[in-house]
Design a protein around this motif. Structure first.
Motif, PDB file in Angstrom:
ATOM      1  N   GLU A  20       0.826  -1.207   0.000  1.00 16.55           N
ATOM      2  CA  GLU A  20       0.000   0.000   0.000  1.00 16.55           C
ATOM      3  C   GLU A  20       0.859   1.255   0.000  1.00 16.55           C
ATOM      4  OE1 GLU A  20      -4.045   1.609   2.206  1.00 16.55           O
ATOM      5  OE2 GLU A  20      -2.676   0.291   3.319  1.00 16.55           O
ATOM      6  N   ASN A  21       1.862   1.289   0.844  1.00 15.48           N
ATOM      7  CA  ASN A  21       2.734   2.453   0.920  1.00 15.48           C
ATOM      8  C   ASN A  21       3.528   2.643  -0.368  1.00 15.48           C
ATOM      9  OD1 ASN A  21       4.136   4.640   2.459  1.00 15.48           O
ATOM     10  ND2 ASN A  21       5.906   3.305   2.134  1.00 15.48           N
ATOM     11  N   ILE A  22       3.989   1.546  -0.959  1.00 16.34           N
ATOM     12  CA  ILE A  22       4.758   1.641  -2.194  1.00 16.34           C
ATOM     13  C   ILE A  22       3.901   2.209  -3.321  1.00 16.34           C
ATOM     14  CG2 ILE A  22       5.862   0.272  -4.019  1.00 16.34           C
ATOM     15  CD1 ILE A  22       6.961  -1.513  -1.763  1.00 16.34           C
ATOM     16  N   ILE A  83       8.921   0.849 -15.818  1.00 14.42           N
ATOM     17  CA  ILE A  83       9.894   0.805 -14.733  1.00 14.42           C
ATOM     18  C   ILE A  83       9.520  -0.327 -13.787  1.00 14.42           C
ATOM     19  CG2 ILE A  83      10.927   2.086 -12.797  1.00 14.42           C
ATOM     20  CD1 ILE A  83      10.167   4.666 -14.345  1.00 14.42           C
ATOM     21  N   THR A  84      10.487  -1.143 -13.415  1.00 14.93           N
ATOM     22  CA  THR A  84      10.223  -2.229 -12.478  1.00 14.93           C
ATOM     23  C   THR A  84      10.717  -1.846 -11.085  1.00 14.93           C
ATOM     24  OG1 THR A  84      12.320  -3.352 -13.036  1.00 14.93           O
ATOM     25  CG2 THR A  84      10.358  -3.998 -14.269  1.00 14.93           C
ATOM     26  N   VAL A  85       9.885  -2.130 -10.096  1.00 18.27           N
ATOM     27  CA  VAL A  85      10.204  -1.839  -8.699  1.00 18.27           C
ATOM     28  C   VAL A  85       9.776  -3.046  -7.872  1.00 18.27           C
ATOM     29  CG1 VAL A  85       9.724  -0.336  -6.725  1.00 18.27           C
ATOM     30  CG2 VAL A  85       9.891   0.650  -9.015  1.00 18.27           C
ATOM     31  N   ASP A  86      10.612  -3.478  -6.953  1.00 15.87           N
ATOM     32  CA  ASP A  86      10.239  -4.588  -6.081  1.00 15.87           C
ATOM     33  C   ASP A  86       9.226  -4.132  -5.034  1.00 15.87           C
ATOM     34  OD1 ASP A  86      11.884  -6.259  -7.478  1.00 15.87           O
ATOM     35  OD2 ASP A  86      13.465  -6.359  -5.960  1.00 15.87           O
ATOM     36  N   ALA A  87       8.418  -5.078  -4.562  1.00 15.46           N
ATOM     37  CA  ALA A  87       7.344  -4.762  -3.622  1.00 15.46           C
ATOM     38  C   ALA A  87       7.767  -4.868  -2.164  1.00 15.46           C
ATOM     39  CB  ALA A  87       6.161  -5.701  -3.873  1.00 15.46           C
ATOM     40  N   ASP A  88       9.032  -5.175  -1.920  1.00 17.86           N
ATOM     41  CA  ASP A  88       9.466  -5.461  -0.554  1.00 17.86           C
ATOM     42  C   ASP A  88       9.968  -4.247   0.218  1.00 17.86           C
ATOM     43  OD1 ASP A  88      11.899  -4.979  -1.768  1.00 17.86           O
ATOM     44  OD2 ASP A  88      12.545  -7.073  -1.751  1.00 17.86           O
ATOM     45  N   GLY A  89       9.895  -3.084  -0.400  1.00 18.73           N
ATOM     46  CA  GLY A  89      10.294  -1.867   0.295  1.00 18.73           C
ATOM     47  C   GLY A  89      11.761  -1.525   0.217  1.00 18.73           C
ATOM     48  N   GLN A  90      12.546  -2.283  -0.557  1.00 22.21           N
ATOM     49  CA  GLN A  90      13.991  -2.020  -0.635  1.00 22.21           C
ATOM     50  C   GLN A  90      14.334  -0.827  -1.513  1.00 22.21           C
ATOM     51  OE1 GLN A  90      15.615  -6.036  -1.708  1.00 22.21           O
ATOM     52  NE2 GLN A  90      16.839  -5.723   0.126  1.00 22.21           N
ATOM     53  N   HIS A  91      13.545  -0.582  -2.542  1.00 20.89           N
ATOM     54  CA  HIS A  91      13.877   0.471  -3.503  1.00 20.89           C
ATOM     55  C   HIS A  91      13.296   1.812  -3.064  1.00 20.89           C
ATOM     56  CE1 HIS A  91      14.073  -2.996  -6.622  1.00 20.89           C
ATOM     57  NE2 HIS A  91      15.233  -2.809  -6.026  1.00 20.89           N
ATOM     58  N   ASN A  92      14.107   2.833  -3.159  1.00 26.25           N
ATOM     59  CA  ASN A  92      13.664   4.184  -2.825  1.00 26.25           C
ATOM     60  C   ASN A  92      12.906   4.756  -4.023  1.00 26.25           C
ATOM     61  OD1 ASN A  92      13.375   6.903  -2.233  1.00 26.25           O
ATOM     62  ND2 ASN A  92      15.405   7.103  -1.330  1.00 26.25           N
ATOM     63  N   VAL A 110      17.620   1.563 -18.512  1.00 20.23           N
ATOM     64  CA  VAL A 110      18.410   2.026 -17.375  1.00 20.23           C
ATOM     65  C   VAL A 110      18.384   0.929 -16.318  1.00 20.23           C
ATOM     66  CG1 VAL A 110      18.797   3.811 -15.647  1.00 20.23           C
ATOM     67  CG2 VAL A 110      17.709   4.403 -17.836  1.00 20.23           C
ATOM     68  N   ALA A 111      19.564   0.477 -15.908  1.00 22.07           N
ATOM     69  CA  ALA A 111      19.666  -0.574 -14.897  1.00 22.07           C
ATOM     70  C   ALA A 111      20.184   0.003 -13.599  1.00 22.07           C
ATOM     71  CB  ALA A 111      20.604  -1.678 -15.387  1.00 22.07           C
ATOM     72  N   GLY A 112      19.520  -0.330 -12.507  1.00 20.77           N
ATOM     73  CA  GLY A 112      20.001   0.102 -11.207  1.00 20.77           C
ATOM     74  C   GLY A 112      21.228  -0.684 -10.783  1.00 20.77           C
ATOM     75  N   ILE A 113      22.095  -0.048 -10.032  1.00 21.10           N
ATOM     76  CA  ILE A 113      23.246  -0.707  -9.405  1.00 21.10           C
ATOM     77  C   ILE A 113      23.071  -0.535  -7.903  1.00 21.10           C
ATOM     78  CG2 ILE A 113      25.752  -0.823  -9.195  1.00 21.10           C
ATOM     79  CD1 ILE A 113      25.935   0.584 -11.907  1.00 21.10           C
ATOM     80  N   ARG A 114      22.770  -1.621  -7.211  1.00 19.77           N
ATOM     81  CA  ARG A 114      22.486  -1.539  -5.780  1.00 19.77           C
ATOM     82  C   ARG A 114      23.718  -1.170  -4.956  1.00 19.77           C
ATOM     83  NH1 ARG A 114      20.236  -7.419  -5.197  1.00 19.77           N
ATOM     84  NH2 ARG A 114      21.799  -7.647  -6.856  1.00 19.77           N
ATOM     85  N   SER A 115      23.439  -0.501  -3.853  1.00 19.68           N
ATOM     86  CA  SER A 115      24.514  -0.106  -2.943  1.00 19.68           C
ATOM     87  C   SER A 115      25.087  -1.301  -2.200  1.00 19.68           C
ATOM     88  CB  SER A 115      23.990   0.925  -1.939  1.00 19.68           C
ATOM     89  OG  SER A 115      22.845   0.434  -1.252  1.00 19.68           O
ATOM     90  N   LYS A 116      24.315  -2.402  -2.135  1.00 19.57           N
ATOM     91  CA  LYS A 116      24.818  -3.617  -1.501  1.00 19.57           C
ATOM     92  C   LYS A 116      24.079  -4.826  -2.046  1.00 19.57           C
ATOM     93  CE  LYS A 116      21.742  -2.786   2.435  1.00 19.57           C
ATOM     94  NZ  LYS A 116      21.656  -2.599   3.899  1.00 19.57           N
ATOM     95  N   LYS A 117      24.776  -5.960  -2.053  1.00 23.28           N
ATOM     96  CA  LYS A 117      24.200  -7.220  -2.494  1.00 23.28           C
ATOM     97  C   LYS A 117      24.251  -8.195  -1.330  1.00 23.28           C
ATOM     98  CE  LYS A 117      25.875  -6.548  -7.241  1.00 23.28           C
ATOM     99  NZ  LYS A 117      26.765  -5.400  -6.967  1.00 23.28           N
ATOM    100  N   GLN A 118      23.278  -9.109  -1.290  1.00 19.99           N
ATOM    101  CA  GLN A 118      23.153  -9.981  -0.123  1.00 19.99           C
ATOM    102  C   GLN A 118      23.936 -11.281  -0.240  1.00 19.99           C
ATOM    103  OE1 GLN A 118      18.842 -10.341   0.036  1.00 19.99           O
ATOM    104  NE2 GLN A 118      18.732  -8.811   1.644  1.00 19.99           N
ATOM    105  N   ILE A 182      21.980   3.187  -6.994  1.00 22.77           N
ATOM    106  CA  ILE A 182      20.833   3.446  -6.127  1.00 22.77           C
ATOM    107  C   ILE A 182      21.106   2.888  -4.725  1.00 22.77           C
ATOM    108  CG2 ILE A 182      19.188   3.425  -8.036  1.00 22.77           C
ATOM    109  CD1 ILE A 182      18.320   0.621  -7.107  1.00 22.77           C
ATOM    110  N   GLU A 183      20.522   3.534  -3.743  1.00 25.06           N
ATOM    111  CA  GLU A 183      20.575   3.036  -2.375  1.00 25.06           C
ATOM    112  C   GLU A 183      19.433   2.046  -2.170  1.00 25.06           C
ATOM    113  OE1 GLU A 183      22.831   3.684   0.021  1.00 25.06           O
ATOM    114  OE2 GLU A 183      23.976   4.888  -1.425  1.00 25.06           O
ATOM    115  N   VAL A 184      19.694   0.975  -1.442  1.00 23.20           N
ATOM    116  CA  VAL A 184      18.636   0.021  -1.123  1.00 23.20           C
ATOM    117  C   VAL A 184      18.497  -0.095   0.393  1.00 23.20           C
ATOM    118  CG1 VAL A 184      18.827  -1.326  -3.244  1.00 23.20           C
ATOM    119  CG2 VAL A 184      20.250  -1.928  -1.278  1.00 23.20           C
ATOM    120  N   LYS A 185      17.254  -0.331   0.822  1.00 26.12           N
ATOM    121  CA  LYS A 185      16.956  -0.485   2.236  1.00 26.12           C
ATOM    122  C   LYS A 185      16.894  -1.964   2.587  1.00 26.12           C
ATOM    123  CE  LYS A 185      13.964   3.574   1.788  1.00 26.12           C
ATOM    124  NZ  LYS A 185      12.568   4.065   1.933  1.00 26.12           N
ATOM    125  N   GLU A 186      16.825  -2.251   3.874  1.00 28.18           N
ATOM    126  CA  GLU A 186      16.636  -3.623   4.309  1.00 28.18           C
ATOM    127  C   GLU A 186      15.250  -4.077   3.924  1.00 28.18           C
ATOM    128  OE1 GLU A 186      18.775  -5.749   5.606  1.00 28.18           O
ATOM    129  OE2 GLU A 186      20.356  -4.241   5.453  1.00 28.18           O
TER     130      GLU A 186
END
Length: 203
Positions: A20-22, A83-92, A110-118, A182-186
């Motif tokens: 909902e928030n996304i 534009i593709t965005v994940d639903a888990d809240g990681q993308h700003n 345009v491809a995002g480059i994450r600030s960290k990979k798991q 791009i910055e990614v959140k937990e």
């Protein structure tokens, strides 16, 4: 900005905590297209109430299948930039405007480059695609495409490539590719790849 030409495809599986928030956050940039991939919670209901177009799968078909459905709906609606965005809240969501601006400046993808990979496997696969195709983070779920790229291939994915087939196709066909840090959140909830061992195996 003409919002009607922008579609934000959001594959979702049991994402009632975040969807909902996304949707409410991205709707100012374009039309949210949520693909409910067989959720058993209120993902669809919450997405609709927040202002999204929802495509529903009766059962879980997987991440790439969900993206296929989202791109098909965007194409049917005449969306110009997907534009593709994940639903888990990681993308700003604030990054979306940057993706749009880069496409409007002449890029096809345009491809995002994450600030960290798991995972180790993500680093390994990224190393391979950087050397082979110049794509630094192919598994990043935040990307932007002109609809013409999608139409050139005719689908998003045909073999479960974890969101990489279309961008690799675009590279081979010499479409103009840009990349954006791009910055990614937990993430909230379980990863779409599953636990660490399962995720590494899948990748």
């Amino acid at each position: 900005m003409d919002r009607s030409r922008i579609g934000i495809v959001i594959p979702a599986l049991n994402e009632s905590l975040t969807i909902e928030n996304i949707v409410k956050t991205v709707v100012k940039y374009g039309l949210p297209i949520v693909v409910d991939d067989g959720s058993v919670d209120d993902t669809s209901k919450l997405a609709v109430s927040a202002g999204a177009v929802v495509v529903s799968h009766l059962q879980n078909c997987g991440y790439d299948c969900a993206l296929n459905s989202g791109f098909k709906k965007a194409d049917e609606l005449g969306i110009e930039i997907i534009i593709t965005v994940d639903a888990d809240g990681q993308h700003n969501p604030s990054h979306i405007q940057k993706f749009i601006d880069i496409i409007d400046s002449g890029s096809d993808v345009v491809a995002g480059i994450r600030s960290k990979k798991q995972r180790f496997s993500e680093h390994l696969f990224s190393w391979y695609t950087t050397v082979r195709f110049g794509i630094k983070d192919p598994l990043c779920g935040m990307k932007a495409y002109r609809r013409t790229v999608y139409q050139s291939l005719g689908y998003f994915d045909s073999y479960g490539s974890i969101g990489t087939e279309l961008i690799i196709f675009a590279t081979k066909e010499q479409f103009k590719i840009s990349q954006l840090h791009i910055e990614v959140k937990e993430r909230k909830g379980q990863s779409r790849f599953g636990h660490i061992l399962k995720g590494n195996y899948k990748i």
